[in-house]
Design an enzyme around this catalytic site. Structure first.
Site, PDB file in Angstrom:
ATOM      1  N   HIS A 198       0.870  -1.182   0.000  1.00  0.00           N
ATOM      2  CA  HIS A 198       0.000   0.000   0.000  1.00  0.00           C
ATOM      3  C   HIS A 198       0.910   1.237   0.000  1.00  0.00           C
ATOM      4  O   HIS A 198       2.020   1.187   0.542  1.00  0.00           O
ATOM      5  CB  HIS A 198      -0.827  -0.065   1.287  1.00  0.00           C
ATOM      6  CG  HIS A 198      -1.882   0.979   1.442  1.00  0.00           C
ATOM      7  ND1 HIS A 198      -1.603   2.259   1.855  1.00  0.00           N
ATOM      8  CD2 HIS A 198      -3.212   0.927   1.265  1.00  0.00           C
ATOM      9  CE1 HIS A 198      -2.736   2.948   1.919  1.00  0.00           C
ATOM     10  NE2 HIS A 198      -3.725   2.164   1.571  1.00  0.00           N
TER      11      HIS A 198
ATOM     12  N   ASP B 187       3.433  -3.974   8.075  1.00  0.00           N
ATOM     13  CA  ASP B 187       2.218  -3.195   7.877  1.00  0.00           C
ATOM     14  C   ASP B 187       1.059  -4.151   8.177  1.00  0.00           C
ATOM     15  O   ASP B 187       0.697  -4.984   7.356  1.00  0.00           O
ATOM     16  CB  ASP B 187       2.166  -2.686   6.426  1.00  0.00           C
ATOM     17  CG  ASP B 187       0.800  -2.099   6.074  1.00  0.00           C
ATOM     18  OD1 ASP B 187      -0.114  -2.165   6.907  1.00  0.00           O
ATOM     19  OD2 ASP B 187       0.654  -1.593   4.944  1.00  0.00           O
TER      20      ASP B 187
ATOM     21  N   GLN C  25      -4.046  -4.985   7.163  1.00  0.00           N
ATOM     22  CA  GLN C  25      -4.990  -6.009   6.681  1.00  0.00           C
ATOM     23  C   GLN C  25      -4.755  -7.360   7.352  1.00  0.00           C
ATOM     24  O   GLN C  25      -5.358  -8.355   6.945  1.00  0.00           O
ATOM     25  CB  GLN C  25      -4.867  -6.174   5.152  1.00  0.00           C
ATOM     26  CG  GLN C  25      -5.154  -4.922   4.353  1.00  0.00           C
ATOM     27  CD  GLN C  25      -6.610  -4.477   4.456  1.00  0.00           C
ATOM     28  OE1 GLN C  25      -7.498  -5.214   4.877  1.00  0.00           O
ATOM     29  NE2 GLN C  25      -6.871  -3.239   4.063  1.00  0.00           N
TER      30      GLN C  25
ATOM     31  N   LYS D 292     -10.183  -0.523  10.992  1.00  0.00           N
ATOM     32  CA  LYS D 292     -10.367  -1.723  10.160  1.00  0.00           C
ATOM     33  C   LYS D 292     -10.676  -2.948  11.011  1.00  0.00           C
ATOM     34  O   LYS D 292     -10.804  -4.053  10.503  1.00  0.00           O
ATOM     35  CB  LYS D 292      -9.112  -1.984   9.323  1.00  0.00           C
ATOM     36  CG  LYS D 292      -8.863  -0.904   8.266  1.00  0.00           C
ATOM     37  CD  LYS D 292      -7.701  -1.286   7.391  1.00  0.00           C
ATOM     38  CE  LYS D 292      -7.091  -0.121   6.642  1.00  0.00           C
ATOM     39  NZ  LYS D 292      -7.794   0.263   5.441  1.00  0.00           N
TER      40      LYS D 292
ATOM     41  N   CYS E  47      -4.831   2.470  -3.569  1.00  0.00           N
ATOM     42  CA  CYS E  47      -3.596   3.016  -2.985  1.00  0.00           C
ATOM     43  C   CYS E  47      -2.427   2.060  -3.197  1.00  0.00           C
ATOM     44  O   CYS E  47      -1.603   1.854  -2.300  1.00  0.00           O
ATOM     45  CB  CYS E  47      -3.740   3.314  -1.500  1.00  0.00           C
ATOM     46  SG  CYS E  47      -5.019   4.496  -1.129  1.00  0.00           S
TER      47      CYS E  47
HETATM   48  N1  PMP Z   1      -1.655  -0.596   4.603  1.00  0.00           N
HETATM   49  C1  PMP Z   1      -2.620  -1.357   4.059  1.00  0.00           C
HETATM   50  C2  PMP Z   1      -2.260  -2.734   3.563  1.00  0.00           C
HETATM   51  C3  PMP Z   1      -3.924  -0.874   3.977  1.00  0.00           C
HETATM   52  O1  PMP Z   1      -4.871  -1.635   3.440  1.00  0.00           O
HETATM   53  C4  PMP Z   1      -4.212   0.412   4.478  1.00  0.00           C
HETATM   54  C5  PMP Z   1      -5.613   0.994   4.404  1.00  0.00           C
HETATM   55  N2  PMP Z   1      -6.237   0.870   3.184  1.00  0.00           N
HETATM   56  C6  PMP Z   1      -3.174   1.158   5.029  1.00  0.00           C
HETATM   57  C7  PMP Z   1      -1.908   0.625   5.072  1.00  0.00           C
HETATM   58  C8  PMP Z   1      -3.391   2.532   5.564  1.00  0.00           C
HETATM   59  O2  PMP Z   1      -4.210   2.508   6.706  1.00  0.00           O
HETATM   60  P1  PMP Z   1      -4.764   3.872   7.321  1.00  0.00           P
HETATM   61  O3  PMP Z   1      -5.434   4.591   6.187  1.00  0.00           O
HETATM   62  O4  PMP Z   1      -5.732   3.423   8.365  1.00  0.00           O
HETATM   63  O5  PMP Z   1      -3.610   4.625   7.852  1.00  0.00           O
END
Ligand code: PMP
Length: 410
Positions: A121, A198, A201, A224, A364
């Site tokens: 991401h 990270d 997920q 999440k 993203c």
């Molecule tokens: N890493 C991953 C794999 C994600 O799916 C996301 C959220 N889509 C993020 C980072 C970022 O999370 P946040 O927007 O809650 O900071």
């Protein structure tokens, strides 16, 4: 299978959208919140609202106890050794940026390597891209198999004695791939590098034990995992956090302040400058209680059953391509796909007309879209409150989208 009454804890699911009962398939973007979380936040504001760590008064003590109590719940949930290793953040993005700005700046030098993957991401990519530029370091990508999984040989090839940081998603928000973090951490450590995870997920979906994974840092987001937005966690091994400089300077994070010199508070408060998101932390604590009552193993099993069913059904529709591994046991609970000749935004719009919420776009993860040789995809993501009936509605919706666009394109 998950008990059907789980849905009754999520009032938002009980509504119609565009004249149809809502089917929410966008939990990878943000999950819905159970009444237990909504009540915990409401109770805090109605009875205990006060600033933390300052009050000698009763409300201040109650707020502090609830806030620090939530930290202990997080500690147990991820099996950190101590609450000193649990820092409240705004979310995953914030946590990863903190590691890059503090640990990264202090430990990465010219010519060093930062190793990530093509499936990251942007939140686990741009902080490292920026750090690599600032330090004249090399950003390296581990190769992926055609099904969007990593093999240990590829990992071994990418990590060298010049590697200082390895930062990888626990699970991909596009491919669903669950990465072998424990094995990768062992390889990183053998080369003297740190392992950053990270967990955005991963932590919401399966049992996470930071000591077993032996990761050095883990970032994740409350929103999440049934918790509120604006709260997240950065776990870090104490030996690293002790040596790291704070990022946000100001109130709450100091021990003593002189005109020209100051000293920092103990861990973890050294990293929590300013009034924290007290209600968010309390809500996250309630979310953890809720998830634990259901059980993380039951949650991932349920999601995998839904994923297996969704993959089977999607494969039966002509012109559908599914990204990531086909084997549901190698994935978290989401399916990303495209339908020949229909833009994913159109797929999502037609589904929305039927009350079905899915995500469409680059998620993203633009470098991953390039790797997949597409510009966008549609994604259905599942959580504990989804049912087979939800998947059936998705499939029905996709079949009507196909018919609709076949007519339009005639
Ligand atoms: N890493 C991953 C794999 C994600 O799916 C996301 C959220 N889509 C993020 C980072 C970022 O999370 P946040 O927007 O809650 O900071």
């Amino acid at each position: 299978m998950m008990k059907t009454d789980i849905r009754s804890y999520f009032p938002i699911l009980n509504q119609e959208v565009n004249g149809h009962p809502l089917v929410y398939l966008d939990s990878a973007a943000t999950s819905q919140k159970p009444t237990q979380v909504l009540e915990a936040v409401k109770h805090y504001y109605e009875y205990d609202n006060s600033n933390v760590h300052r009050g000698v008064h009763t409300l201040g003590n109650r707020a502090t106890d609830a806030y620090e109590g939530a930290r202990e719940k997080v500690r147990q949930f991820i099996n950190a050794k101590s609450t000193e290793e649990v820092i409240f953040t705004k979310g995953t993005t914030n946590g990863l940026n903190m590691v890059a700005a503090s640990f990264g700046r202090a430990n990465v030098d010219e010519g060093d390597e930062i190793v990530i993957t093509y499936m990251e991401h942007h939140s686990n990519l741009i902080p490292w891209q920026q750090l690599a530029k600032e330090k004249n370091a090399t950003l390296k990508y581990i190769d992926m198999n055609p099904d969007g999984t990593l093999s240990i040989d590829q990992v071994k090839e990418a990590i060298t004695d010049r590697t200082k940081i390895v930062s990888i998603a626990f699970a991909s928000n596009v491919l669903g791939t669950v990465n072998p973090i424990k094995e990768i951490a062992a390889i990183a450590h053998a080369h003297g590098a740190v392992m950053i995870v990270d967990g955005a997920q991963g932590v919401p979906h399966f049992h996470t034990d930071v000591q077993d994974l032996d990761c050095d840092f883990l970032a994740f987001s409350g929103h999440k995992m049934c918790g509120p937005t604006g709260i997240g966690v950065l776990y870090g091994k104490k030996e690293h956090l002790e040596n790291m400089s704070p990022i946000d300077f100001g109130g709450e994070m100091i021990s003593t302040v002189g005109l020209y010199e100051s000293t920092w508070a103990d861990l973890p408060w050294k990293f929590e400058g300013g009034t924290p998101n007290i209600a968010g932390a309390i809500g996250l604590g309630a979310a953890i209680d809720f998830l634990e009552t259901i059980g993380m193993d039951a949650i991932i099993e349920h999601e995998r059953n839904l994923t297996r069913y969704a993959i089977e059904q999607l494969n039966a529709i002509d012109g559908v391509s599914i990204y990531g591994p086909q084997d549901p046991t190698k994935r978290s609970g989401l399916v990303t796909f495209n339908i020949d000749g229909i833009h994913p935004h159109d797929v999502a719009t037609v589904l929305d007309m039927e009350g079905i919420a899915v995500r469409a776009g680059h998620h993203c993860a633009q470098p991953l879209m390039k790797w997949l040789k597409c510009t966008a995809t549609a994604r259905a993501s599942f959580y504990l409150y989804n049912t087979e009936a939800d998947v059936a509605r998705l499939i029905e919706g996709l079949r009507s989208a196909k018919e609709y666009f076949a007519d339009v394109n005639e």
